[in-house]
Design a protein around this motif. Structure first.
Motif, PDB file in Angstrom:
ATOM      1  N   UNK B 105     -78.216  35.086  -2.259  1.00  0.00           N
ATOM      2  CA  UNK B 105     -78.624  36.038  -3.282  1.00  0.00           C
ATOM      3  C   UNK B 105     -77.736  37.273  -3.195  1.00  0.00           C
ATOM      4  N   UNK B 106     -76.428  37.063  -3.258  1.00  0.00           N
ATOM      5  CA  UNK B 106     -75.476  38.183  -3.125  1.00  0.00           C
ATOM      6  C   UNK B 106     -75.574  39.059  -4.375  1.00  0.00           C
ATOM      7  N   UNK B 107     -75.938  40.330  -4.179  1.00  0.00           N
ATOM      8  CA  UNK B 107     -76.060  41.194  -5.360  1.00  0.00           C
ATOM      9  C   UNK B 107     -74.697  41.373  -6.033  1.00  0.00           C
ATOM     10  N   UNK B 108     -74.725  41.505  -7.353  1.00  0.00           N
ATOM     11  CA  UNK B 108     -73.494  41.832  -8.069  1.00  0.00           C
ATOM     12  C   UNK B 108     -72.998  43.195  -7.616  1.00  0.00           C
ATOM     13  N   UNK B 109     -71.700  43.410  -7.702  1.00  0.00           N
ATOM     14  CA  UNK B 109     -71.140  44.722  -7.354  1.00  0.00           C
ATOM     15  C   UNK B 109     -71.803  45.782  -8.238  1.00  0.00           C
ATOM     16  N   UNK B 110     -72.172  46.906  -7.605  1.00  0.00           N
ATOM     17  CA  UNK B 110     -72.795  47.988  -8.364  1.00  0.00           C
ATOM     18  C   UNK B 110     -71.719  48.675  -9.205  1.00  0.00           C
ATOM     19  N   UNK B 111     -72.097  49.308 -10.308  1.00  0.00           N
ATOM     20  CA  UNK B 111     -71.087  49.985 -11.151  1.00  0.00           C
ATOM     21  C   UNK B 111     -70.399  51.101 -10.364  1.00  0.00           C
ATOM     22  N   UNK B 322     -79.363  36.549   2.973  1.00  0.00           N
ATOM     23  CA  UNK B 322     -78.997  36.142   1.602  1.00  0.00           C
ATOM     24  C   UNK B 322     -78.093  37.164   0.915  1.00  0.00           C
ATOM     25  N   UNK B 323     -78.166  38.438   1.349  1.00  0.00           N
ATOM     26  CA  UNK B 323     -77.353  39.495   0.726  1.00  0.00           C
ATOM     27  C   UNK B 323     -75.934  39.566   1.273  1.00  0.00           C
ATOM     28  N   UNK B 324     -75.628  38.794   2.313  1.00  0.00           N
ATOM     29  CA  UNK B 324     -74.277  38.835   2.895  1.00  0.00           C
ATOM     30  C   UNK B 324     -73.283  38.216   1.917  1.00  0.00           C
ATOM     31  N   UNK B 325     -72.126  38.838   1.800  1.00  0.00           N
ATOM     32  CA  UNK B 325     -71.139  38.406   0.802  1.00  0.00           C
ATOM     33  C   UNK B 325     -70.606  37.001   1.051  1.00  0.00           C
ATOM     34  N   UNK B 326     -70.473  36.652   2.345  1.00  0.00           N
ATOM     35  CA  UNK B 326     -69.913  35.337   2.674  1.00  0.00           C
ATOM     36  C   UNK B 326     -70.725  34.704   3.807  1.00  0.00           C
ATOM     37  N   UNK B 327     -70.503  33.415   3.991  1.00  0.00           N
ATOM     38  CA  UNK B 327     -71.105  32.681   5.114  1.00  0.00           C
ATOM     39  C   UNK B 327     -70.708  33.317   6.450  1.00  0.00           C
ATOM     40  N   UNK B 328     -69.424  33.708   6.538  1.00  0.00           N
ATOM     41  CA  UNK B 328     -68.908  34.274   7.786  1.00  0.00           C
ATOM     42  C   UNK B 328     -69.688  35.551   8.144  1.00  0.00           C
ATOM     43  N   UNK B 329     -69.898  36.393   7.146  1.00  0.00           N
ATOM     44  CA  UNK B 329     -70.596  37.658   7.394  1.00  0.00           C
ATOM     45  C   UNK B 329     -72.048  37.369   7.797  1.00  0.00           C
ATOM     46  N   UNK B 330     -72.668  36.418   7.108  1.00  0.00           N
ATOM     47  CA  UNK B 330     -74.039  36.046   7.456  1.00  0.00           C
ATOM     48  C   UNK B 330     -74.128  35.510   8.873  1.00  0.00           C
ATOM     49  N   UNK B 331     -73.168  34.680   9.244  1.00  0.00           N
ATOM     50  CA  UNK B 331     -73.182  34.130  10.609  1.00  0.00           C
ATOM     51  C   UNK B 331     -72.928  35.205  11.654  1.00  0.00           C
ATOM     52  N   UNK B 332     -72.089  36.171  11.321  1.00  0.00           N
ATOM     53  CA  UNK B 332     -71.843  37.285  12.249  1.00  0.00           C
ATOM     54  C   UNK B 332     -73.135  38.083  12.447  1.00  0.00           C
TER      55      UNK B 332
END
Ligand SMILES: [Ca+2]
Ligand SMILES: [Ca+2]
Ligand SMILES: [Ca+2]
Ligand SMILES: [Ca+2]
Ligand SMILES: [Ca+2]
Lengths: 511, 511
Positions: B105-111, B322-332
């Protein structure tokens, strides 16, 4: 005993025990290849100051012997007259804690030493302080910024009005919240803080500053369990109010403390801590034996003497358990060693990582050699008690107070045990001091005493050059202790105000 | 969003999420039995301020829901309108680290938020400082007494001659020797000290004071690995010489630092740390959401924002992966949680021991409730990186910097990560400050902001009473950050000089 060494300029070595097959070179700057000693020994290589020279041919796998004990085995053949470098010495296996003999060689009581007194502050509970200090305990590090601010003002604005009070000391620390306070090992930092608040130099009048939401309740630090002397910052109307109220409470205490007066006390009222830091190869032949002699004098005079530093005692513990007065004391000593073995193992710490690089540069090959030189601080008397980290000393005589070797952690724990002053030996040199109790610094080498003549209190280096004996320096330390305890003499650290922060021993997790 | 609450005097509660079956009472002093709210709810028992009231009948074993999440199950039936006490709530099992969904559930980039600048000191390496500070690193605690003495003289005698330099700060700590420096976990304190010496506020000009025989070589702290700026105390001719030489080195640096000038910098150059301490039930509904809003503004402006405190994130980590941008970041992120689980287990620490008694008194039943209220500080953006304890931040955006929750350890580690300033939310109140970087303190309650009006920088308590909105306070914090970063505004802690000691995170043994 006067060491068998000659004039300063001649090449000198020190052999400690008749069985030794190595000795250490005394001369400043070391000695070069080809140097001939008065006994005919010729150096086959350069040997740096404080480092070991082989007195005989040592074959590969032969034992290398110092202090009459095995400090390791030769990893390769070592020529007579050559430098015994660290890399040539294999680290022996530490004494098996399950195979130690206990109370098998308990020394006879040393002859009593009577008539030695000092001028101290008698406390209501019968204990004695050697300084008259307003102590301010803290239940959590959150209050430190505010307290430091208030202490500065107390010292500037109030203390000058109370000439009998020596100092104001905040017991700052990094505990109290954000820590696993219910973990089994939390007992160590909590007990330490409780006993620090009861330090005899505070005259039973410590204040306690708490925050209000911390895990460690300030009530747990109150000597009598009452909240009379506790200030909780969250109940104050802002910063200015906090400072005003701390100062008001301090002034009430200063009035009481100002009534304390020195009176004649027996040396048997003293609690002296022993420690070394920044050790070198001379530590074990000059300063530490002299401190051991002073320890014997103190024990003979009925005082309490604590030696410590588990990681420096562990590898020579087989020489200590036989000296324990009873089986119970011996087992308590072993229990502390066991606890520490497990603690280091849990953290995957490599035992060979002590000594420090400085120790090694100073000539100490390994922890066994360092340990043998370290435990001579304990002198020759029976071991009459063992304290777990931070426990209060309640007995007289020679005690083993289990602490890490870290100078600051050991100092903090010995303070919690009730230490009035510490005798600290150093070879490499460290400008160590404590605010709660004086630290008498003893140099292992003449060169350090000369170089740091505004930091070193007693020079034991003269023992190596034959200018004095272990007994001479031992008596000098003993008299120095009495003068400092009486307030007649200041240590260099106190003169400059060099005081290191307390460092709690918290083996439990941070949360 | 303006919370649906009315005038201050009326009985008020805050319900955060439509699914919630409990809400917290807002009114100072709590509300008594029989109180009727505007929606018709009647209290069947007294409910203290910040504590939970049941909005519906809750049967035994039913889920208790706050923030739309389960904070535990009812241990007994709970009547509608009654106080939901800590003892009624069963602690749920923490999220299984092996069953987390990552990057789902990666949030879209904020404006983007453009045009916001501050006035900072550009460093040679491109980074920016927000203060101009002479930093003095130490390789070992042995040197602290001498250094403190010298720093006092530098501040009194030299600093006034260099008007562009703001301060002189010694990086004192309890590491460097007497520690298991080769243990695997030693990497954390060593990395922390290395990165502290490179803090952007020091302008790349930190001095290093060493002893000479310590385990941690001063060279390891030198930003460029050169010994140019290192003073070794064992090489000095005593105390007076040490002080003179430290002062001489300091003066050279002060001359250089005095040439630094503020220039316009983009907010994207800022590194802001977020933390809470002394939390209460309002933390999660006032101060932390407002900080979360400010975090989003900072991320939108391109800055780096770090949130931390593993022990307060662990129980809500299922909302973060779920908010982590990538799998790698989530695993870290999961790796840091795992490491901490094991660390606490090794020390036999009880996870339910966080929250503190003060947290509980403030209405937080358990760590799940505290976590949900804590992670709202992170705002709503994607998590773009994870830092291990003490690692330097090199990315922009929202980062998770793994640290303990201890205010001082977290603060020290965020400083090592390059934090320019910290936003610190508090409900119970703590007079926290850091010497290296300003700390902006945000109160969760009006009462605290009024009581501590000379310590609290921003009051978010007005959100609870409906006097302001989360957005209002979020913008206030954002502007406050810019003013402090520009040197135009001082935090209360800096105004009084309230600076806590650094506290290194050293999970390895003391020796
Ligand atoms: Ca030692
Ligand atoms: Ca030591
Ligand atoms: Ca927190
Ligand atoms: Ca915290
Ligand atoms: Ca300090």
């Amino acid at each position: 005993m006067r060491l068998n060494t000659e004039r300063k300029e001649e090449p000198l070595f020190i052999k400690v025990h008749e069985k030794d097959n190595v000795a250490i070179v005394v001369n400043a700057g070391g000695l070069k290849e080809g140097t001939t000693f008065s006994n005919g020994l010729v150096l086959t290589s350069r040997v740096p100051e404080g480092h070991k020279v082989a007195l005989k041919e040592i074959a590969e796998k032969d034992e290398i012997i110092r202090y009459g004990e095995v400090i390791g085995k030769a990893l390769k053949p070592i020529k007579k007259g050559s430098w015994v470098e660290e890399s040539m010495v294999e680290l022996p296996i530490p004494p098996d804690l399950h195979k130690l003999s206990i109370a098998t060689r308990v020394p006879d009581a040393l002859p009593p030493l009577e008539g030695y007194t000092f001028r101290g502050f008698r406390n209501p509970d019968g204990s004695v302080g050697i300084k008259n200090v307003l102590g301010i305990s803290t239940s959590v590090q959150c209050v430190v910024g505010v307290l430091d601010f208030a202490v500065k003002r107390i010292k500037n604005e109030l203390l000058p009005n109370y000439p009998n009070v020596d100092d104001v000391v905040a017991i700052n620390h990094q505990y109290g919240c954000g820590v696993a306070i219910q973990a089994p090992e939390a007992i160590i930092p909590i007990r330490t803080l409780q006993n620090l608040a009861k330090h005899p130099n505070f005259g039973g009048e410590a204040l306690i500053i708490g925050l209000g939401c911390e895990k460690l309740s300030p009530l747990m630090l109150a000597p009598d369990g009452k909240d009379r002397d506790i200030l909780s910052l969250q109940e104050q109307a802002g910063f200015s109010d906090m400072v005003t109220n701390i100062m008001n409470m301090a002034e009430e205490k200063l009035e009481k403390l100002n009534l304390r007066k020195r009176e004649i006390c027996s040396v048997s009222d003293l609690v002296v801590g022993l420690q070394c830091g920044g050790s070198d190869a001379f530590s074990g032949v000059t300063a530490n034996p002299a401190v051991g002699y002073a320890a014997d004098l103190l024990v003979r005079a009925g005082a309490t003497v604590m030696f410590s530093e588990v990681t420096e005692v562990r590898d020579a513990v087989n020489l200590l358990t036989p000296r324990c007065e009873t089986k119970e004391i011996g087992n308590a000593l072993i229990k502390e060693m066991q606890w520490y073995d497990e603690y280091l193992q849990k953290g995957k710490a490599d035992r060979s990582a002590n000594p420090s690089p400085g120790n090694k540069k100073g000539g100490l090959s390994n922890i066994v050699e360092k340990s043998l030189g370290s435990i001579v601080k304990s002198g020759s008397s029976a071991i009459s008690g063992v304290l777990a980290p931070g426990e209060k000393a309640t007995q007289k005589g020679l005690l083993y107070a289990a602490t890490p070797a870290s100078d600051f952690v050991c100092g903090t724990l010995q303070l919690a045990s009730g230490m009035h002053l510490q005798v600290f030996t150093t070879g490499r040199g460290t400008p160590y001091g404590l605010a709660m109790a004086p630290v008498i610094k003893v140099s292992t080498r003449n060169a350090l005493a000369e170089q740091w003549n505004d930091l070193i209190d007693v020079n034991a280096g003269t023992i190596a050059t034959g200018e004095s004996t272990i007994e001479d320096v031992g008596w000098e330390i003993f008299h120095h202790i009495i003068e400092v305890a009486s307030g007649e003499r200041k240590t260099w650290a106190d003169q400059w105000g060099l005081h290191n922060d307390l460092a709690l021993f918290n083996p439990a997790p941070i949360t």
